[in-house]
Design a protein around this motif. Structure first.
Motif, PDB file in Angstrom:
ATOM      1  N   UNK A 175     -22.916 -15.625  -0.619  1.00 23.38           N
ATOM      2  CA  UNK A 175     -22.963 -16.212  -1.944  1.00 23.38           C
ATOM      3  C   UNK A 175     -21.848 -17.199  -2.411  1.00 23.38           C
ATOM      4  N   UNK A 176     -21.293 -16.146  -2.343  1.00 24.65           N
ATOM      5  CA  UNK A 176     -19.808 -16.828  -2.884  1.00 24.65           C
ATOM      6  C   UNK A 176     -19.195 -18.025  -2.410  1.00 24.65           C
ATOM      7  N   UNK A 177     -19.039 -18.004  -1.094  1.00 25.01           N
ATOM      8  CA  UNK A 177     -19.207 -19.416  -0.866  1.00 25.01           C
ATOM      9  C   UNK A 177     -19.457 -20.504  -1.053  1.00 25.01           C
ATOM     10  N   UNK A 178     -20.933 -20.117  -1.577  1.00 26.03           N
ATOM     11  CA  UNK A 178     -21.706 -20.960  -1.878  1.00 26.03           C
ATOM     12  C   UNK A 178     -21.812 -21.617  -3.287  1.00 26.03           C
ATOM     13  N   UNK A 179     -21.633 -20.745  -4.396  1.00 24.54           N
ATOM     14  CA  UNK A 179     -21.297 -21.258  -5.491  1.00 24.54           C
ATOM     15  C   UNK A 179     -20.205 -21.119  -6.583  1.00 24.54           C
ATOM     16  N   UNK A 180     -19.234 -20.980  -5.642  1.00 22.57           N
ATOM     17  CA  UNK A 180     -17.997 -21.235  -6.728  1.00 22.57           C
ATOM     18  C   UNK A 180     -16.514 -21.979  -5.130  1.00 22.57           C
TER      19      UNK A 180
ATOM     20  N   UNK B  67      -6.028 -16.951  -3.574  1.00 23.79           N
ATOM     21  CA  UNK B  67      -7.406 -16.843  -4.481  1.00 23.79           C
ATOM     22  C   UNK B  67      -7.374 -16.240  -6.125  1.00 23.79           C
ATOM     23  N   UNK B  68      -6.037 -16.099  -6.080  1.00 27.18           N
ATOM     24  CA  UNK B  68      -5.651 -15.420  -7.527  1.00 27.18           C
ATOM     25  C   UNK B  68      -5.634 -16.550  -7.840  1.00 27.18           C
ATOM     26  N   UNK B  69      -4.784 -17.855  -7.875  1.00 26.95           N
ATOM     27  CA  UNK B  69      -5.126 -18.834  -8.542  1.00 26.95           C
ATOM     28  C   UNK B  69      -5.849 -19.417  -8.802  1.00 26.95           C
ATOM     29  N   UNK B  70      -6.830 -19.414  -7.670  1.00 27.44           N
ATOM     30  CA  UNK B  70      -8.528 -19.709  -7.705  1.00 27.44           C
ATOM     31  C   UNK B  70      -8.817 -18.999  -8.994  1.00 27.44           C
TER      32      UNK B  70
ATOM     33  N   UNK C 162     -11.533 -18.658 -14.070  1.00 26.89           N
ATOM     34  CA  UNK C 162     -11.998 -16.811 -14.397  1.00 26.89           C
ATOM     35  C   UNK C 162     -13.548 -16.833 -14.979  1.00 26.89           C
ATOM     36  N   UNK C 163     -14.451 -17.388 -14.212  1.00 26.66           N
ATOM     37  CA  UNK C 163     -15.830 -17.077 -13.701  1.00 26.66           C
ATOM     38  C   UNK C 163     -15.990 -16.943 -12.601  1.00 26.66           C
ATOM     39  N   UNK C 164     -14.853 -17.020 -11.598  1.00 26.14           N
ATOM     40  CA  UNK C 164     -14.682 -16.507 -10.102  1.00 26.14           C
ATOM     41  C   UNK C 164     -15.214 -14.985 -10.568  1.00 26.14           C
ATOM     42  N   UNK C 165     -14.226 -14.217 -11.346  1.00 24.49           N
ATOM     43  CA  UNK C 165     -14.485 -12.644 -11.121  1.00 24.49           C
ATOM     44  C   UNK C 165     -15.457 -12.101 -11.669  1.00 24.49           C
ATOM     45  N   UNK C 166     -16.161 -12.585 -12.485  1.00 24.46           N
ATOM     46  CA  UNK C 166     -17.361 -12.088 -13.574  1.00 24.46           C
ATOM     47  C   UNK C 166     -19.103 -12.579 -12.089  1.00 24.46           C
ATOM     48  N   UNK C 167     -18.964 -13.798 -10.900  1.00 24.88           N
ATOM     49  CA  UNK C 167     -19.287 -14.379 -10.521  1.00 24.88           C
ATOM     50  C   UNK C 167     -19.697 -13.326  -8.998  1.00 24.88           C
TER      51      UNK C 167
END
Length: 88
Positions: A53-58, A19-22, A27-32
Motif C-alpha cells: 500500500x505504501x508503494x502504491x500510494x506514495x 528514503x529520508x530525502x523523500x 512530508x505527508x509520507x510519514x503520516x501515510x
C-alpha cells in the motif's frame, strides 16, 4: 531484523538516506506510512501489506523482495505503532 544484523551497512545507509530525502520532500509520507502501518499492524503478513500500500500510494517504492533497508524501515514502523499502543 536488528540493526546489528545488517550485512551491507553502506548500502543500507544509502537506501535509508534516499528514503529520508523523500520524506523531507514529501512530508505527508510519514503520516501515510504510520496510518498504513496501523491499518495492517495485526495482520499475519503485515510487512507485505504495508509495503504494497505504501508503494502504491506514495513515491516510496518497496519491492516484493525487501532489502535490508526496507526490512529496517518496516520494523521501525511496527515499533512506532507498538509504542503508541503501549501508551494507551
Amino acid at each position: 531484523m536488528r540493526v546489528s544484523e545488517v550485512k551491507q551497512p553502506e548500502k543500507v545507509i544509502n537506501e535509508l538516506l534516499l528514503f529520508i530525502r523523500k520524506v523531507l520532500v514529501e512530508p505527508d509520507i510519514n503520516a501515510k506510512a504510520l496510518d498504513i502501518a496501523r491499518k495492517y499492524a495485526n495482520e499475519k503478513n503485515a510487512d507485505e501489506l504495508i509495503a504494497e500500500e505504501l508503494s502504491s500510494t506514495t513515491n516510496v517504492k518497496i519491492p516484493a523482495k525487501h532489502s535490508d533497508a526496507d526490512k529496517l524501515f518496516l520494523q521501525v514502523l511496527r515499533d512506532v505503532i507498538r509504542d503508541e499502543k503501549a501508551l494507551y
